[in-house]
Design an enzyme around this catalytic site. Structure first.
Site, short mmCIF file in Angstrom:
data_model
loop_
_atom_site.label_atom_id
_atom_site.label_comp_id
_atom_site.label_asym_id
_atom_site.label_seq_id
_atom_site.Cartn_x
_atom_site.Cartn_y
_atom_site.Cartn_z
N HIS A 92 0.82 -1.22 0.00
CA HIS A 92 0.00 0.00 0.00
C HIS A 92 0.85 1.27 0.00
O HIS A 92 0.35 2.35 -0.31
CB HIS A 92 -0.98 -0.01 1.19
CG HIS A 92 -0.38 0.31 2.52
ND1 HIS A 92 -0.05 -0.65 3.44
CD2 HIS A 92 -0.06 1.49 3.10
CE1 HIS A 92 0.45 -0.08 4.53
NE2 HIS A 92 0.45 1.23 4.34
N ASP A 132 -0.02 -7.44 1.37
CA ASP A 132 0.47 -6.07 1.60
C ASP A 132 1.99 -6.02 1.61
O ASP A 132 2.59 -5.34 2.45
CB ASP A 132 -0.09 -5.49 2.90
CG ASP A 132 0.10 -3.97 2.97
OD1 ASP A 132 0.10 -3.34 1.90
OD2 ASP A 132 0.27 -3.44 4.07
N SER A 143 5.10 2.49 7.74
CA SER A 143 4.72 1.35 6.92
C SER A 143 5.86 0.91 6.03
O SER A 143 6.44 1.71 5.29
CB SER A 143 3.50 1.68 6.06
OG SER A 143 2.32 1.53 6.78
#
Length: 452
Positions: free
Chosen positions: A99, A129, A206
């Site tokens: 993402h 992901d 992230s």
């Protein structure tokens, strides 16, 4: 008379280096070891604004609009976001979250030295992901080899490094709060087998590393759980390693297929099989020639354990398979006729013929590629999606009015622009009780739900 003060001063001088060295805690040493391999990832995404009434609202229906009206005059908007990543090979291979780089038109990687590199996506997988990037460098780059998450302990100290809110190389610490967590992300996907930690993980973290006190890469931080406060999640590195290997080898994840369908156990079935408080799933179908058939799995078996861990329900069983590519080996414990046995399976990709048979038998659809020639012959305004060539009488598809010539654009959350993508989407959809399709007929696109 001066002897005591001199001794005291001498003692202070000797103790000072010791105290300075004692500040080099395991956390300090781990961060020092890993930091050169952690990178900032800046992403640019170009989106059209103003041309379509669906721009920025629903990408699929935005596509429909352009199919019929073309690209109307409008403005392009440049969106920027930041994330983190970790160099896992000296050749510039970088591991991050999918993402972080989704829909990127440009990716710039910045090292701790300030050097910037244009990065390309080697492969990305939205279901897990995870994404692999590549940068080019004349020199071998500092890297952090993937460690192991198999022996992570609840309460163990862990360290997150990343770029939260654009603040480069921020270090946070915490402990492993739980293992094998299942969460629902902001895109309504379900993710399983996560490490939960109270180390602060924000959007800019992230893709960054989660380290143990030895400075080993044990998980990949992710910030897909939008409501988390004081709770962070990370993808175990053993799971990530399998996906990385598949992305590097094939540019995509070749999905593990065992060739069986299962259903949840009702209280009545649990009593019938004498399971008591134990849980499992019931095998309702074994495909001929599948890995499950070769291993001796039979219809009516109860699957109690997958890779040594209990299986609670059907959703958990199939979600855990998502983290494995084709070629992975599994051990399942089944209960049959009152006794239990362990069976070994080697997963492979679902054969095209099996997926096509599943589409026909389960949904009642046969499809073909939507090429320019097909679109011209059938008068279709687009070459996207797959074209329905036959609807089986009495099937779920027939029951909702799907007709030959309709174009299937999406299966659940997955766009399908090729027969291969459609086959994979149908395989994933077969693990659910209902299937949501986006179908186009002429100038109209509509969503329908099938209950096969």
């Amino acid at each position: 008379m001066l002897r005591a003060p001199l001794l005291a001063v001498f003692a202070l001088l000797v103790a000072a280096p010791a105290r300075a060295n004692s500040r080099e805690t395991p956390v300090v040493l781990a961060v020092r070891k890993a930091s050169p391999a952690v990178v900032n990832i800046a992403v640019e995404v170009v989106t059209a604004r103003g041309g379509s009434p669906f721009a920025g609202v629903n990408p699929l229906f935005d596509d429909f609009f352009r199919d019929f009206f073309g690209d109307l005059p409008g403005r392009e908007r440049l969106d920027r976001s930041v994330g983190s990543g970790v160099i896992i090979r000296p050749d510039g291979t970088i591991l991050t979250n999918e993402h972080v780089v989704a829909r990127a038109s440009r990716i710039v990687v910045t090292r701790t030295t300030g050097e910037e590199y244009e990065a390309k996506v080697v492969g990305a997988d939205s279901r897990t992901d995870l994404a692999v990037l590549k940068i080019e460098s004349r020199e071998p780059l500092p890297h952090l080899a993937m460690g192991s998450s198999a022996d992570l302990m609840i309460g163990e100290t862990v360290i997150a490094i990343g770029n939260p809110f654009g603040l480069s190389h921020t270090v946070t610490t915490g402990v492993v709060s739980a293992l094998n967590r299942t969460i629902r992300g902001g895109n309504d996907r379900v993710y399983t087998d996560f490490v939960q930690t109270d180390a602060s993980i924000n959007p800019g973290n992230s893709g960054g590393p989660l380290l143990n006190l030895l400075g080993e890469l044990v998980a990949v931080n992710t910030a897909i759980y939008q409501r988390a406060e004081g709770i962070g999640f990370a993808i175990p590195i053993d799971r990530a390693r399998r996906i990385v290997e598949s992305l590097l080898a094939h540019g995509k994840v070749q999905r593990a297929w065992l060739g069986l369908h299962v259903q949840d156990l009702t209280p009545e079935l649990s009593r019938h099989f004498g399971l008591g408080a134990r849980k499992g799933v019931l095998v309702t179908r074994v495909f001929e020639g599948s890995p499950a058939a070769a291993a001796g799995v039979r219809r009516g078996d109860l699957v109690l354990l997958l890779e040594g861990r209990p299986v609670s329900d059907r959703d958990e069983f199939f979600q855990r398979l998502v983290g494995y590519p084709a070629g992975s080996r599994f051990t399942v414990r089944v209960r049959r006729d009152g006794s239990e046995r362990d069976l070994s399976l080697t997963a492979r990709e679902i054969p095209a013929r099996t997926a096509e048979a599943l589409s026909e038998e389960w949904l009642g659809l046969r499809v073909q590629e939507n090429s320019e020639a097909v679109a011209r012959r059938k008068g279709l305004p687009t070459t996207r999606g797959v074209v329905v060539t036959e609807v089986v009488r009495g099937s779920a598809a027939a029951g909702v009015g799907i007709e030959p010539g309709d174009v299937v654009r999406q299966v659940n959350n997955d766009p399908v622009d090729s027969p291969a993508a459609y086959r994979e989407a149908v395989l994933q959809a077969s693990q659910r009780e209902t299937v949501a399709l986006v179908v186009q007929r002429g100038r109209t696109g509509y969503s329908i739900t099938l209950t096969p």
